[in-house]
Structure formats: C-alpha cells, structure tokens
Design a protein around this motif. Structure first.
Motif, PDB file in Angstrom:
ATOM      1  N   ASP A  47      57.652 100.097  29.748  1.00 22.42           N
ATOM      2  CA  ASP A  47      57.409  99.175  28.978  1.00 22.42           C
ATOM      3  C   ASP A  47      58.081  98.842  27.667  1.00 22.42           C
ATOM      4  O   ASP A  47      57.857  98.853  26.708  1.00 22.42           O
ATOM      5  N   CYS A  58      59.562  94.296  15.749  1.00 21.92           N
ATOM      6  CA  CYS A  58      59.004  95.279  16.301  1.00 21.92           C
ATOM      7  C   CYS A  58      57.433  95.096  16.077  1.00 21.92           C
ATOM      8  O   CYS A  58      57.208  94.305  15.308  1.00 21.92           O
ATOM      9  N   THR A  74      64.929  99.418  20.829  1.00 18.45           N
ATOM     10  CA  THR A  74      64.701  99.730  22.114  1.00 18.45           C
ATOM     11  C   THR A  74      66.040 100.057  22.959  1.00 18.45           C
ATOM     12  O   THR A  74      66.139 101.125  23.535  1.00 18.45           O
ATOM     13  N   HIS A 296      50.361 101.978  26.944  1.00 21.12           N
ATOM     14  CA  HIS A 296      51.168 102.786  26.104  1.00 21.12           C
ATOM     15  C   HIS A 296      50.822 103.621  25.135  1.00 21.12           C
ATOM     16  O   HIS A 296      51.978 104.618  24.796  1.00 21.12           O
ATOM     17  N   ASP A 299      49.966 109.271  27.641  1.00 16.02           N
ATOM     18  CA  ASP A 299      51.361 109.840  27.803  1.00 16.02           C
ATOM     19  C   ASP A 299      51.078 111.217  28.846  1.00 16.02           C
ATOM     20  O   ASP A 299      52.036 111.901  28.825  1.00 16.02           O
ATOM     21  N   GLY A 314      54.312 104.757  25.756  1.00 12.44           N
ATOM     22  CA  GLY A 314      55.323 103.342  25.402  1.00 12.44           C
ATOM     23  C   GLY A 314      56.600 103.654  24.911  1.00 12.44           C
ATOM     24  O   GLY A 314      56.831 104.561  24.217  1.00 12.44           O
ATOM     25  N   PHE A 315      57.512 102.889  25.511  1.00 15.04           N
ATOM     26  CA  PHE A 315      58.998 103.077  25.280  1.00 15.04           C
ATOM     27  C   PHE A 315      59.495 102.058  24.270  1.00 15.04           C
ATOM     28  O   PHE A 315      60.339 102.233  23.339  1.00 15.04           O
ATOM     29  N   TYR A 317      59.996  98.784  21.590  1.00 12.34           N
ATOM     30  CA  TYR A 317      59.608  98.593  20.320  1.00 12.34           C
ATOM     31  C   TYR A 317      58.772  96.926  19.878  1.00 12.34           C
ATOM     32  O   TYR A 317      58.310  96.998  19.163  1.00 12.34           O
ATOM     33  N   GLY A 321      51.875  99.573  20.038  1.00 11.22           N
ATOM     34  CA  GLY A 321      51.798 101.138  19.953  1.00 11.22           C
ATOM     35  C   GLY A 321      51.126 101.465  18.834  1.00 11.22           C
ATOM     36  O   GLY A 321      49.931 101.009  18.614  1.00 11.22           O
ATOM     37  N   ARG A 327      57.550 106.094  19.886  1.00  9.43           N
ATOM     38  CA  ARG A 327      57.973 105.793  21.223  1.00  9.43           C
ATOM     39  C   ARG A 327      58.476 106.932  21.960  1.00  9.43           C
ATOM     40  O   ARG A 327      59.058 108.009  21.349  1.00  9.43           O
ATOM     41  N   ARG A 328      58.511 106.951  23.263  1.00  5.97           N
ATOM     42  CA  ARG A 328      58.725 108.256  24.092  1.00  5.97           C
ATOM     43  C   ARG A 328      59.469 107.750  25.348  1.00  5.97           C
ATOM     44  O   ARG A 328      58.881 106.580  26.055  1.00  5.97           O
ATOM     45  N   ASP A 357      61.382 109.291  20.266  1.00  6.91           N
ATOM     46  CA  ASP A 357      62.413 108.416  19.559  1.00  6.91           C
ATOM     47  C   ASP A 357      62.446 108.967  18.207  1.00  6.91           C
ATOM     48  O   ASP A 357      62.125 108.178  17.142  1.00  6.91           O
TER      49      ASP A 357
END
Length: 379
Positions: A47, A58, A74, A296, A299, A314-315, A317, A321, A327-328, A357
């Motif tokens: 994502d 963002c 991102t 998102h 996890d 969710g990765f 930006y 979220g 983010r991860r 992150d």
C-alpha cells in the motif's frame, strides 16, 4: 451466498491448458536462488498509494510532519529498507499507486517502483483495488509493470486461458549455487490478483480470488510438488510455499488478541463471499504463509490450519494511517539446513519481522512462521 461451481468440462479443459504451461515454467532459467549463506530474504511493501511525487501530500501524520511530507517520504522509506535489510527479493502487494491522485499512471508506477529498479534487486508486484483508477486499465497497469527493469512480474501464466485477473504467476527459488539442490526449487512463491470490487449483481464489496485462479494454483502446486519429490534427490513432501496478494481472505477474521502477533486496529476488509481459496491452500499442503496488505492499520500474523495469515501494515504516506503509528514494512527470511558435508540442503525455517519508519528502523514482532519441527513460535 454460495459460489457457482464450474462444470466438469470446464475443469477438464482448464487442466489440459494449464498443465503444459506449468511444465514449461519449470524449464525456464531460475532467476531466484538462495545465497551462499543459505538464506533468502524477502522485503514486502504494501500500500504505497503513490500519487504524483512531491506534489502529493501525506495523510494521517503528526502536525509537525505535515508541511514537508509527500510521496517522497514513501520513496525514502523504500530506500532505507533496501539499504538496511539488503533483501534478495522485493514484493509489492498492491495499491502501489493511488489512481485517483496519479495524473499519469505510467510515471507514477515508475516513480513508486523506482528504488527497487535502481537497486538492481529482483522484484515483483501484484495489483490492489486502486492501481487501475488513473490513466491505465487494470490490464494496462500490469503490462506496464512487466515492462519495467529488474521485475519478475508476469501478466498471467503463459498459454493459460481463461484465467481471471492480471498478475497471477509463480516464481521458484533454487538452492545454493553449487549445492545438490541448485537445480531444484526449494521455496515456491505464488502471486495472485485478488481483484478490486465485485462485479456480480447482488454481491457488494471487494473482489476475490476466482475459481480459474484457484485451479491454476492447485495444478501449479501439484506440478511443483511432483518435481520436488522426483529424481534427482527426491523429497518426501512438498517444498514450502508463500503466497502474496492484496485483499485479505475472510479467514483473517478468525483471530483475536490471543492468537496472533502484531496489532489489529481496524476491521478485516475481506470480500463478502468466501470463494474457498484458503481451503485450496490447505488441501494443496505447501503454502506456509500468506502475505497481504489492504488494511493499513493491521499488521498481525496468525496461524490457522497450518498456514500463517499475515498483514504487512501500511507502508505509504499518501495512504490512510494513524498519526504517531509509524509506517512499516514486513521482512521474511527462509533459511536452509546445513548438510553433513558442509553444504546446504532444503528449507529449515521461515521467519518474519517488521521494521518501522522511525529513526532507527526499529525491528518488532520477530517470529518463526514455519520450521521442520514447529510453527508459529516467537523468536
């Protein structure tokens, strides 16, 4: 609502069409293999929701982050993860771009995958429910991805027709170069298009993995198992497999805080129908873990009937979220067992963890997903 079952004639025709294609894939040069240390590491990016780069703001970040935050955050996170983990392979599990905010789908795709392309690390992608909402159709998006540098993505299995969706394929991971298993796939990777939205009248919500895709998976799994259990070096069971797609299965709802590792902070946005793909994987017996995105704020990983069902978290930006919740990304590592002659054999264990992150790319929730002796334990 029960799903319609294809006729016997359809099954026979599909079997005859898919079987030779699956055989021919095994004859192609193996592009992925374990390294000299008996390890194969996969970075999962879920994502990204990439838009137009620096101009795209963002979502759901702290007020102090908002003024300078964009798609470029991102991009920076992907680069940091590649440098920190040095993966052997990168998998993007859908919603790679957020189509409504990408004015040129091709340019956004190239920017989103840019760090992977520049790294010269092999990578692959599947589609989510937002990738096709810009200037390219769903098929067009997948065809563009397949044309990018260093990707092992495929539009669909070669010579297979019909099959639903775009981006159904498998990749084989060979043993260590120079070992007895260098010409066998000791780890199998499955990629599927989980669709976008239901097109069936009266059924609302997200798409699902269709019957044609499941039959392809079953036949591919059977062929891979047959090759693995055949000479030379015949094995007693199938090589372990991992499956990657975007939308979680209904079975992701079967967990609570007592039987998963990670967090569940929102509902499970699975299809409103259960097409039976989880049952197909259980019956095939080789898939040890499934990795999705889509939700998102979830996890977690939980084991059900011998299969781990895992979110990446969710990765991106430019994706919803939770402010203050970093983010991860998810990392998966398969390790081979050492043989008595000092070489490498088959897969011994599959482990995973996530990285945040933050300042230190903090690693969290390390766990064993599968081993030859046990499953689902914490490290």
């Amino acid at each position: 609502m029960p799903m319609a079952v294809p006729s016997t004639l359809y099954l026979v025709v599909l079997f005859l069409v898919i079987l030779p294609a699956a055989k021919s894939q095994r004859n192609q040069p193996m592009r992925l293999r374990f390294g000299k240390k008996g390890e194969f590491k996969i970075l999962q990016v879920a994502d990204m929701h990439y838009g137009d780069g620096k101009a795209t703001p963002c979502e759901d970040v702290l007020p102090s982050q908002l003024a300078s935050c964009s798609d470029l955050n991102t991009t920076a996170f992907v680069r940091r993860m590649i440098l920190a983990e040095k993966p052997d392979f990168i998998v993007f599990t859908g919603d790679n771009i957020f189509g409504f905010d990408a004015t040129d789908a091709a340019k956004s795709l190239e920017a989103a995958f840019g760090p992977a392309i520049a790294s010269n690390i092999p990578w692959a992608a599947v589609l989510g429910n937002h990738d096709q909402e810009s200037t390219l159709s769903r098929e067009g998006v997948m065809k563009h991805i397949v044309g990018l540098k260093n990707t092992l993505s495929r539009v669909n299995p070669s010579e297979v027709n019909p099959i639903d969706g775009f981006g159904n394929y498998n990749l084989e991971v060979g043993g260590v170069q120079g070992s007895a298993f260098q010409n066998k796939s000791v780890l199998n990777l499955y990629f599927l298009d989980s669709g976008d939205y239901s097109t069936v009248p009266g059924i609302f919500g997200y798409g699902w993995i269709k019957a044609s895709q499941q039959f392809w998976f079953q036949l591919t799994s059977a062929n891979l198992k047959r090759a693995y259990m055949s000479k030379p070096l015949p094995q007693k069971s199938a090589a372990p497999g991992l499956a990657y797609f975007h939308i979680p299965l209904p079975e992701f709802s079967r967990f609570d805080a007592s039987n998963y590792t990670g967090v569940r902070q929102e509902g499970i946005s699975s299809p409103t129908v259960n097409s039976g793909f989880f049952t197909s994987m259980v019956e095939s017996g080789d898939v040890k873990a499934v990795f999705t995105g889509h939700d998102h704020l979830n996890d977690f990983c939980g084991a059900l009937n011998g299969i781990n069902l895992c979110y990446a978290g969710g990765f991106g930006y430019h994706a919803y979220g939770k402010a203050g919740w970093p983010r991860r990304a998810r990392v998966v590592v398969a390790n081979l067992e050492a043989t008595s002659n000092g070489n490498w054999g088959t897969v011994k264990s599959i482990r995973t963890w996530k990285r945040l992150d933050d300042e230190h790319l903090t690693a969290i929730d390390a766990q064993v997903l599968w081993s030859k002796t046990s499953v689902g334990g914490l490290i």
